[in-house]
Write a protein that holds these residues in place. Structure first.
Motif, short mmCIF file in Angstrom:
data_model
loop_
_atom_site.label_atom_id
_atom_site.label_comp_id
_atom_site.label_asym_id
_atom_site.label_seq_id
_atom_site.Cartn_x
_atom_site.Cartn_y
_atom_site.Cartn_z
N ILE A 1 -70.53 74.41 -15.51
CA ILE A 1 -69.23 74.82 -16.02
C ILE A 1 -69.40 75.30 -17.45
CG2 ILE A 1 -68.07 73.17 -14.50
CD1 ILE A 1 -67.46 71.48 -17.00
N PRO A 2 -68.47 76.07 -18.00
CA PRO A 2 -68.64 76.64 -19.34
C PRO A 2 -68.97 75.61 -20.41
CG PRO A 2 -66.79 77.69 -18.25
CD PRO A 2 -67.24 76.57 -17.34
N GLU A 3 -69.88 75.97 -21.28
CA GLU A 3 -70.33 75.08 -22.34
C GLU A 3 -69.19 74.70 -23.28
OE1 GLU A 3 -73.17 72.70 -24.05
OE2 GLU A 3 -73.42 73.96 -22.26
N SER A 4 -68.24 75.61 -23.46
CA SER A 4 -67.11 75.31 -24.34
C SER A 4 -66.32 74.10 -23.86
CB SER A 4 -66.17 76.53 -24.43
OG SER A 4 -65.61 76.83 -23.16
N ILE A 5 -66.25 73.93 -22.54
CA ILE A 5 -65.54 72.78 -21.97
C ILE A 5 -66.36 71.51 -22.14
CG2 ILE A 5 -64.71 71.77 -19.79
CD1 ILE A 5 -63.90 74.59 -18.94
#
Length: 267
Positions: free
Chosen positions: A187-191
């Motif tokens: 899943i996206p690293e920002s999350i």
């Protein structure tokens, strides 16, 4: 950073995906609808649902939502659509609905702390109603995003809000397990980097701010409580965290336990 999970991530992923698919097929539905918040729990849950190959509707439901939460949610939905052709998305902006609701209920004379908490829970309940609307018209199940420490440890969710779901695929996973699974699922690293937040009080109040302890600390306290550990060897901080856990666990039993039923004596 979250503590290291000891799960066999590949095995757990396969188990949850198979469980989701089997449950949906037995219920004779088309798939799942999930509220996307920009947080790790909804990201992991939606990715697991996507891997079933069944229809997955990702629903954004902003109510005065902070831009960072919205952006992370959109980034995750784009990730899902790129990798899973069975994923679709839509947005139901509930801000006007929420503001209209506020004009129809009393607020004068209500203590500010009680009013703010009640309205925050109202936001979650409006979202639950919206999820079930879309579930109904598309023949889907509402997939819950609660994890084990939230759902069964401290009861950190809104009753009949984000707690109002058809099935809970990650409710037997600790928060550290969810983070590990999120990294495994790419899943996206920002999350993965974002501080966990329920999004009901803006960007400034993380879950840790509200709870008074981190998820790692609460997982530790949950384990100590289950093992009936003695507090004699706890550090001062551990004693504080354990007291927080016990207080929240006790006050939220009405969420953690099934709805009480008055069983009639028919003799």
């Amino acid at each position: 950073m979250p503590k290291k999970s000891t799960l066999n991530l590949e095995k757990v992923t396969t188990q949850i995906v198979n469980w989701l698919k089997s449950y949906a097929e037995n219920a004779n539905v088309n798939g799942f609808v999930i509220g996307i918040s920009g947080g790790v729990d909804s990201a992991v849950t939606s990715t697991l649902c996507a891997q079933t190959g069944l229809d997955v509707l990702c629903l954004e439901m902003p109510i005065h939502q902070h831009e960072s939460h919205v952006n992370r949610g959109k980034e995750h939905i784009a990730f899902l659509k790129k990798n899973y052709p069975n994923v679709s998305s839509t947005t139901a902006d509930l801000t006007t609905t929420f503001e209209t609701f506020k004009t129809q209920v009393p607020s004068e004379g209500v203590p500010e702390s009680k009013l703010n908490l009640t309205l925050a829970n109202t936001r979650a309940r409006l979202r639950m109603t919206t999820l079930y609307y879309f579930a109904g018209i598309h023949g889907l199940l509402v997939a819950g995003t609660g994890n084990k420490v939230e759902d069964f440890g401290v009861g950190f969710y809104t009753k009949y809000g984000d707690g109002g779901v058809d099935l809970s695929p990650i409710a037997d996973l600790m928060k550290s397990d969810v983070f590990a699974l999120g990294a495994y699922l790419k899943i996206p690293e920002s999350i993965l980097r974002a501080a966990p937040s329920d999004g009901l009080f803006g960007e400034d109040r993380s879950d840790e701010d509200q709870l008074g302890a981190s998820y790692d600390e609460l997982e530790w306290a949950m384990e100590m409580d289950q093992n009936k550990a003695s507090m004699e060897n706890f550090s001062e901080r551990e004693k504080v965290v354990f007291a927080i856990y016990k207080r929240l666990n006790k006050m939220n039993q009405h969420k953690i336990n099934p709805i009480p039923i008055c069983v009639i004596n028919r003799n």
